[in-house]
Design an enzyme around this catalytic site. Structure first.
Site, PDB file in Angstrom:
ATOM      1  N   SER A  17       3.442  38.611  10.455  1.00  0.00           N
ATOM      2  CA  SER A  17       3.430  40.073  10.467  1.00  0.00           C
ATOM      3  C   SER A  17       4.195  40.701   9.306  1.00  0.00           C
ATOM      4  CB  SER A  17       3.993  40.572  11.803  1.00  0.00           C
ATOM      5  OG  SER A  17       5.315  40.091  11.966  1.00  0.00           O
ATOM      6  N   GLY A  18       4.246  39.987   8.178  1.00  0.00           N
ATOM      7  CA  GLY A  18       4.824  40.584   6.974  1.00  0.00           C
ATOM      8  C   GLY A  18       3.748  41.359   6.220  1.00  0.00           C
ATOM      9  N   ALA A  20       1.695  40.537   3.928  1.00  0.00           N
ATOM     10  CA  ALA A  20       0.402  39.859   3.743  1.00  0.00           C
ATOM     11  C   ALA A  20      -0.446  39.961   5.013  1.00  0.00           C
ATOM     12  CB  ALA A  20       0.631  38.398   3.362  1.00  0.00           C
ATOM     13  N   THR A  50       9.444  39.821   4.639  1.00  0.00           N
ATOM     14  CA  THR A  50       9.183  41.120   3.988  1.00  0.00           C
ATOM     15  C   THR A  50      10.305  42.113   4.290  1.00  0.00           C
ATOM     16  OG1 THR A  50       6.792  40.834   4.081  1.00  0.00           O
ATOM     17  CG2 THR A  50       7.587  43.101   3.930  1.00  0.00           C
ATOM     18  N   GLU A 122      14.744  43.839 -13.063  1.00  0.00           N
ATOM     19  CA  GLU A 122      15.349  42.614 -12.526  1.00  0.00           C
ATOM     20  C   GLU A 122      15.203  41.498 -13.548  1.00  0.00           C
ATOM     21  OE1 GLU A 122      13.949  41.808  -8.503  1.00  0.00           O
ATOM     22  OE2 GLU A 122      14.090  43.930  -8.040  1.00  0.00           O
ATOM     23  N   ASP A 229       6.428  27.257   9.162  1.00  0.00           N
ATOM     24  CA  ASP A 229       5.405  26.957  10.182  1.00  0.00           C
ATOM     25  C   ASP A 229       3.993  26.874   9.584  1.00  0.00           C
ATOM     26  OD1 ASP A 229       7.536  27.212  11.984  1.00  0.00           O
ATOM     27  OD2 ASP A 229       7.177  29.359  12.189  1.00  0.00           O
ATOM     28  N   HIS A 250      18.179  32.118  -5.289  1.00  0.00           N
ATOM     29  CA  HIS A 250      18.593  33.428  -5.810  1.00  0.00           C
ATOM     30  C   HIS A 250      20.032  33.289  -6.292  1.00  0.00           C
ATOM     31  CE1 HIS A 250      19.361  37.679  -6.184  1.00  0.00           C
ATOM     32  NE2 HIS A 250      18.105  37.936  -5.884  1.00  0.00           N
ATOM     33  N   ARG A 297      15.652  33.671 -12.770  1.00  0.00           N
ATOM     34  CA  ARG A 297      16.539  33.208 -11.697  1.00  0.00           C
ATOM     35  C   ARG A 297      16.947  31.747 -11.766  1.00  0.00           C
ATOM     36  NH1 ARG A 297      13.849  36.330  -6.674  1.00  0.00           N
ATOM     37  NH2 ARG A 297      14.571  38.316  -7.464  1.00  0.00           N
ATOM     38  N   HIS A 358      15.985  31.052  -1.678  1.00  0.00           N
ATOM     39  CA  HIS A 358      15.421  32.394  -1.527  1.00  0.00           C
ATOM     40  C   HIS A 358      13.909  32.379  -1.337  1.00  0.00           C
ATOM     41  CE1 HIS A 358      15.436  36.721  -1.996  1.00  0.00           C
ATOM     42  NE2 HIS A 358      14.633  36.674  -3.032  1.00  0.00           N
ATOM     43  N   ARG A 393       9.240  31.906  -9.608  1.00  0.00           N
ATOM     44  CA  ARG A 393       8.655  33.235  -9.418  1.00  0.00           C
ATOM     45  C   ARG A 393       9.446  34.314 -10.162  1.00  0.00           C
ATOM     46  NH1 ARG A 393       9.891  37.338  -5.849  1.00  0.00           N
ATOM     47  NH2 ARG A 393      11.407  36.029  -4.784  1.00  0.00           N
TER      48      ARG A 393
HETATM   49  C1  SIN Z   1      16.131  40.893  -5.109  1.00  0.00           C
HETATM   50  O1  SIN Z   1      16.209  42.044  -4.723  1.00  0.00           O
HETATM   51  O2  SIN Z   1      16.917  40.398  -5.904  1.00  0.00           O
HETATM   52  C2  SIN Z   1      15.028  40.049  -4.565  1.00  0.00           C
HETATM   53  C3  SIN Z   1      13.746  40.431  -5.128  1.00  0.00           C
HETATM   54  C4  SIN Z   1      12.809  39.275  -5.114  1.00  0.00           C
HETATM   55  O3  SIN Z   1      13.095  38.243  -4.521  1.00  0.00           O
HETATM   56  O4  SIN Z   1      11.766  39.353  -5.762  1.00  0.00           O
END
Ligand code: SIN
Length: 531
Positions: A17-18, A20, A50, A122, A229, A250, A297, A358, A393
Site C-alpha cells: 500500500s505504498g 506503487a 513510502t 540532494e 516479502d 544512507h 550516497r 536504506h 540509486r
Molecule cells: C532522504 O531524504 O535523504 C531520502 C531520500 C531518498 O532516499 O531518496
C-alpha cells in the site's frame, strides 16, 4: 476438489500500500470501472516505506535551468555503469506527468514565496530538482492517495492481511516447476491477521508492490514491515531476480542508540548546505570526493565508514550551525523537532549521524511495463529491479520509479486485461498437520541473528571471507526456519522470518557472484581488480 466458496475472486490483487500499489490500484479502478481491485497490506493502511520518505521526488520541473539530459546523466553516474540507459531516459522523461498527476490527486508540494514549486537538492544531483513537502514528502503523498482510494468504490482495501505466497503452477499442478518453464500467477494465499485464517485469492492480475528488505540489517531507516516479502515470494515462485547485492546505505541516519528503526536525517539537509564532520570536528569529505558532502550516497557512506574505522568513534556529525535557522525549521520541521526532543539544538549543536541501510536497488526483474518473468504478475517500486538505479540509486528517484512503473503496468493492462481469465481450479490453502508454535522466542532469536549476520558480514564493506561466513550461517537458519514453518501454525512473525532469511541469502549469494566493485557493492578482496 476446490469448493468455490472458499476462494475469493478479485480482478486485480495488489500486494502493498505504498505509492506503487496505491497509484496502480487507483488507475486500474478508474479505468476498469466494472472490475474489483483488492489491496492487501500487512499492517495499517499507511504503514510502508513510502510514508517515511523525507526528501521528495526528483523531477525536471524548472526547464529554464534544468534538462532531462542532466537528470539522466546524474542517474547514470550514481548507478555506476549498471543502469539500463533506455529505462533511465523513459523514467526521467515521464516524471513531470506523473508528478502533475499526484498534484491533481491532492498531493501538496512546497512552494516558494513567489508561488513557484520549491526545488530541493540532494547528493549526486547537479541541479535543484526535488519536489518535496517539508521533510515528510512520503507521508503527504500517502495521505493524498489514501484519501482518493477511500472514495473509489471498486477498491476493496484489506489491512492486516499478509500475503504468504503467490499461486502459480507450483500449487495448481503440484509438480516441481523449473525457472525455465512458463509460469503464470493466479493469485495469492493471504493470512487474515485478525482471524488467523489463510484466504485464497484468485486474481486475473497480481501486482507486487511490497517494498524492500531493510529489516535484514540491524541498523536501517526502513520500518519494521520492510521484510522482503515480495522478493522472497517471487523468488519462491521462480521469478527472475537480480542485482540484490546493491544495498544502499544512507550516510546520515541519526545516531541514537536504542532507537529502532533509525531516524533519517534527510540528504536534503546536506543539499541545503550542512557539512559532515568527524569526531575531531574536522570536515573530511574533500579527502574522498570532489563533490564533497553531496557526492552519491555510496561514496559518502563509505567515507563515513572509513572515518569511523580510523578513529574508532561511534558516529560522525552533521553541522547545520551555519544555516539560516528559520529556513531550516521551515524545510525540516520534523527533523528540527526530533533533534530538539533529544536535546540537540541545530543552531549550536552538531547532529550525531551514522550510515544505515536504506534501500535495495535490485529485486524482481521487470520490463518497462512492470511485467515480471511470471505471466500476469506485475511488480513496481522497491521490490523490483527495473534498470533505473543500477548499482546505486540516485536520491529521490525511488518514489518516481514506483509512479512510472505502476503507470506503465496499468497502460499495458489496458491492452490485455480483457483477455485474461481466472484460473478455474486453484487449490485452497491447506493447513492440516500443523501444530501451534509454542516457542515464539525462537523466531525472535533467529530474526536477531539474521540482522547480526547481515550487518557484520554483508554491510557497507564486504570481503570474500565475510560472505562465506554469512552464507554458512544463513543456511543453518534456513533449515531451522523450514522446520518451524512446516510444522507451526502460521503467524506474521514466522512468515516474515522466512522472507528475511530468503532475501538475506539472496543478497549474500548475489554478492558472492559479483566480480567487481560497483556503486553500493564494495568487497575489499576486489579492490585490486577494479580499475
Ligand atoms: C532522504 O531524504 O535523504 C531520502 C531520500 C531518498 O532516499 O531518496
Amino acid at each position: 476438489m476446490i469448493a468455490d466458496k472458499n476462494i475469493i475472486k478479485t480482478d486485480f490483487l495488489v500486494i502493498g500500500s505504498g505509492v506503487a500499489g496505491l497509484t496502480f490500484a487507483l488507475k486500474s479502478a478508474m479505468h476498469f470501472k466494472d472490475s474489483l481491485i483488492t489491496i492487501v497490506t500487512k499492517n495499517e493502511k499507511n504503514e510502508c516505506n513510502t510514508k517515511y520518505a523525507q526528501g521528495g521526488v526528483a523531477t525536471v520541473w524548472n526547464k529554464t535551468v534544468d534538462t532531462f539530459n542532466q537528470h539522466i546523466e546524474d542517474t547514470l553516474i550514481a548507478g555506476d555503469g549498471i543502469c539500463d540507459k533506455e529505462i533511465v531516459k523513459m523514467v526521467i522523461k515521464e516524471a513531470p506527468d506523473r508528478l502533475q498527476e499526484l498534484m491533481d490527486w491532492g498531493t501538496k508540494f512546497d512552494k516558494t514565496d513567489d508561488g513557484k514549486y520549491a526545488l530541493g537538492r540532494e547528493g549526486g544531483h547537479s541541479q535543484n530538482r526535488i519536489l518535496h513537502h517539508k521533510d515528510i514528502t512520503g507521508a503527504e503523498i500517502e495521505r493524498a492517495l489514501l484519501a482518493k482510494v477511500k472514495n473509489t468504490p471498486n477498491i476493496e482495501f484489506l489491512d492486516y492481511h499478509f500475503a504468504i505466497d503467490l499461486i502459480t503452477e507450483h500449487q495448481v499442478t503440484k509438480k516441481l516447476i523449473t525457472r525455465k518453464e512458463k509460469i503464470t500467477c493466479y493469485g495469492a494465499y493471504v493470512l487474515d491477521e485478525k482471524t488467523n485464517k489463510v484466504k485464497t485469492f484468485s486474481s486475473k492480475v497480481t501486482m507486487l508492490a511490497s517494498g524492500g528488505n531493510g529489516q535484514v540489517y540491524s541498523t536501517t531507516t526502513n520500518p519494521v514491515v520492510a521484510t522482503g516479502d515480495g522478493i522472497a515470494m517471487a523468488y519462491r515462485a521462480k521469478a527472475e531476480i537480480s542485482e540484490v547485492e546493491f544495498i544502499q546505505f544512507h550516510p546520515t541516519a541519526l545516531y541514537n542508540p536504542g532507537e529502532y528503526p533509525a531516524f533519517l536525517i534527510s540528504e536534503a539537509v546536506r543539499g541545503d548546505g550542512a557539512i559532515l564532520r568527524n569526531f575531531k570536528g574536522e570536515k573530511f569529505m574533500h579527502h574522498y570526493d570532489e563533490r564533497l558532502d553531496l557526492a552519491p550516497r555510496d561514496i559518502v557512506a563509505r567515507a563515513i565508514d572509513s572515518e569511523l574505522k580510523k578513529s574508532g568513534s561511534s558516529n560522525v556529525f552533521l553541522d547545520c550551525t551555519h544555516l539560516n535557522y528559520d529556513a531550516f525549521k521551515t524545510h525540516f520541521p520534523n527533523i528540527t523537532e526530533k533533534c530538539l526532543g533529544l536535546g540537540i539544538d541545530v543552531r549550536t549543536d552538531y547532529i550525531p549521524v551514522i550510515p544505515a541501510q536504506h534501500y535495495i536497488c535490485g529485486g524482481v526483474n521487470v520490463n518497462k511495463n512492470g511485467k515480471t518473468s511470471i505471466k500476469n504478475l506485475y511488480a513496481s517500486g522497491e521490490v523490483t529491479r527495473t534498470g533505473l538505479h543500477g548499482a546505486n540509486r540516485l536520491a529521490s528517484n525511488s518514489l518516481l520509479e514506483g509512479l512510472v512503473f505502476s503507470h506503465n503496468a496499468f497502460l499495458n493492462l489496458t491492452k490485455r486485461f480483457q483477455k485474461i481469465l481466472f484460473h478455474k481450479n486453484i487449490p485452497v490453502w491447506n493447513d492440516s498437520g500443523v501444530v501451534k508454535n509454542m516457542e515464539k522466542i525462537l523466531i525472535t532469536h533467529d530474526r536477531n541473528e539474521v540482522k547480526t549476520i547481515m550487518s557484520n558480514y554483508v554491510g557497507i564493506v564486504r570481503s570474500n571471507e565475510r560472505l562465506r561466513r554469512a552464507e554458512k550461517r544463513l543456511k543453518v537458519l534456513y533449515k531451522d526456519n523450514k522446520r518451524l514453518y512446516d510444522h507451526s501454525e502460521l503467524s506474521v512473525d514466522l512468515c516474515e522470518l522466512r522472507n528475511l532469511i530468503t532475501t538475506a541469502y539472496l543478497v549474500t549469494q548475489f554478492s558472492k557472484k559479483r566480480k567487481e566493485n560497483r556503486g553500493g557493492y564494495f568487497n575489499i578482496d576486489l579492490i585490486k581488480k577494479t580499475v
